[in-house]
Design an enzyme around this catalytic site. Structure first.
Site, short mmCIF file in Angstrom:
data_model
loop_
_atom_site.label_atom_id
_atom_site.label_comp_id
_atom_site.label_asym_id
_atom_site.label_seq_id
_atom_site.Cartn_x
_atom_site.Cartn_y
_atom_site.Cartn_z
N GLU A 262 24.01 66.40 86.72
CA GLU A 262 23.95 66.26 85.26
C GLU A 262 22.54 65.85 84.81
OE1 GLU A 262 27.23 63.99 83.77
OE2 GLU A 262 28.63 65.61 84.23
N GLU A 373 33.70 68.47 89.70
CA GLU A 373 34.62 67.36 89.46
C GLU A 373 35.75 67.81 88.56
OE1 GLU A 373 32.72 64.10 87.56
OE2 GLU A 373 31.37 63.64 89.21
#
Length: 457
Positions: A262, A373
């Site tokens: 990220e 995820e």
């Protein structure tokens, strides 16, 4: 390049536009800006939890009746993260010899003794904070780690699982090889693949050593979790750790090297941007690409060939980054997109396919894509966060997500890393809400009151 896909899907876009960059990591370095992310997990004790042994009737059909989530409000949350760091040795202090009269010699000897005692105490404290040795001579490991009892409740049904070793928060670093050995014994009964988030606190070496000791059929996506605002300090520290681990343990159990988690999303948050392919997003991409290219050079210098990838929020991949990696990992969480548990599995698959897989197909290198995820929380520290709107955080709903996602994803050929192995107590202590309750296991490594789906991954 200019493309329609540059605009993220509205449900997760709103969420990411409003969320502070806290939860968006499960493993390394520091939060965006100067905030530091902590790490602490459970204790190493035997499995004791009991669950019903009744079989689950699992549908193998593709997802149907996908929800229309365009009008759902976005839910603000921090994000999973992970950080690791190598401890730094204390400075070495040389003792000075003394000479002179007998009285002065005696006094000097006493002074040296006092200094030596103090140094021994200081050194002991420093060493106690260092990452534990990855040698199989760790006296807390008894017997042959490859000979361990199997738990009949565990099924090797997951394509992959996200994993963060306990005690890998830089600069504290307190991971134990014995704990990681236990983790590999359990994880190997659930999957053949795991992903970690960074390399601080000797994470890479610990995991590779534990895999070799347990002789388990596990492949790990190792990682470097760099920051954009520290002149490469976190990156360089982890690069050295990765290089050393590869030289020591080889690459037989390494599936790839993920650089950045990220990173683009955090860069946009820190610099007032919203579009991953805007001028701001591209500026972040240039920093990340420098790390990616340096990792490629490091691997080449070592004479090894490994896939290099990047992980980011599902709506925030930068084209320049994806065009220069072998694979992309997308974080896709139905909970934070305010999805009903009944729609969660279908929404996850649909979002990933229409946002990330389609994007990869538009790029010249067609990178492999996986879900980095996805999962469902089981508890909350307060009533205000126990629901995402339509559904609650509970073990019953985790069971529903397992029942409707895992085997169907395997059938559809979706590559994913279930989030996550066990609860991370540091998140509960630091952030509260649902942050620390995403594990299949409790923080003490006992299986939650769930049944693992029985299907081949």
């Amino acid at each position: 390049m200019s493309r329609d896909l540059a605009t993220p899907s509205s449900d997760l876009q709103d969420y990411y536009d409003h969320v502070p960059p806290v939860h968006r990591i499960s493993n390394y370095s520091t939060l965006s800006g100067s905030q530091q992310r902590d790490f602490s997990l459970g204790q190493n004790i035997p499995l004791t939890a009991a669950v019903s042994s009744s079989a689950i009737n699992l549908s193998q059909e593709p997802y149907t009746d996908l929800p229309d989530a365009s009008n759902l409000p976005a839910r603000t949350r921090p994000h999973f993260g992970d950080r690791r760091g190598e401890s730094v040795d204390s400075p070495y202090v040389e003792e000075k010899s003394r000479a002179g009269k007998r009285k002065l010699w005696v006094l000097g000897g006493l002074a040296v003794l006092v200094i030596a005692t103090i140094l021994a105490i200081v050194l002991g404290v420093v060493l106690s904070r260092k990452t534990s040795s990855t040698s199989s001579s760790d006296n807390s490991i008894s017997g042959d780690p490859s000979q361990f009892s199997k738990d009949s409740r565990l099924k090797q049904s997951f394509w992959g699982i996200a994993y963060t070793p306990e005690g890998t928060l830089y600069p504290d670093c307190g991971a134990k090889l014995s704990d990681v050995v236990t983790d590999m014994q359990l994880l190997s009964q659930l999957t053949t693949r795991i992903r970690v988030y960074g390399a601080d606190c000797n994470t890479t070496a610990l995991v590779l050593d534990a895999i070799q000791l347990t002789k388990t059929n596990l492949a790990v996506y190792i990682a470097n979790y760099p920051n954009s605002d520290d002149n490469g300090e976190a990156y360089d520290r982890q690069k050295s750790a990765i290089q050393s681990a590869i030289q020591t343990y080889g690459t037989d159990h390494i599936a790839g090297v993920t650089v950045g988690n990220e990173f683009i999303l955090d860069y946009l948050d820190d610099n007032g941007g919203t579009d991953a392919n805007s001028v701001v997003g591209n500026a972040g991409a240039e920093i990340l690409l420098a790390f990616i290219n340096d990792t490629r050079s490091m691997l080449s210098d070592l004479g090894v060939s490994l896939k290099i990838g990047n992980a980011d929020a599902g709506s925030y991949f930068n084209d320049m980054v994806l065009e220069n990696v072998d694979y992309g990992m997308a974080n896709v969480h139905p909970w934070f997109a305010n999805q009903s548990i009944n729609d969660a599995a279908g929404w996850t698959w649909n979002f990933f396919e229409t946002t990330d897989v389609v994007l990869a197909k538009t790029l010249s290198n067609d990178p492999e894509m996986s879900i980095a995820e996805t999962g469902w929380p089981t508890n909350s520290t307060n009533a205000g966060n126990e629901s995402d709107g339509p559904s609650t955080a509970s073990e019953d709903n985790l069971q529903k997500f397992l029942n409707t996602f895992v085997c169907q994803a395997n059938t559809n050929g979706t590559e994913y890393f279930f989030f996550e192995y066990f609860d991370e107590t540091w998140k509960t202590e630091k952030y509260g809400g649902v942050e620390g309750y995403w594990g299949l296991f409790y923080s003490n490594r006992t299986l939650k009151n769930i049944e693992i789906p029985d299907c081949s991954s």
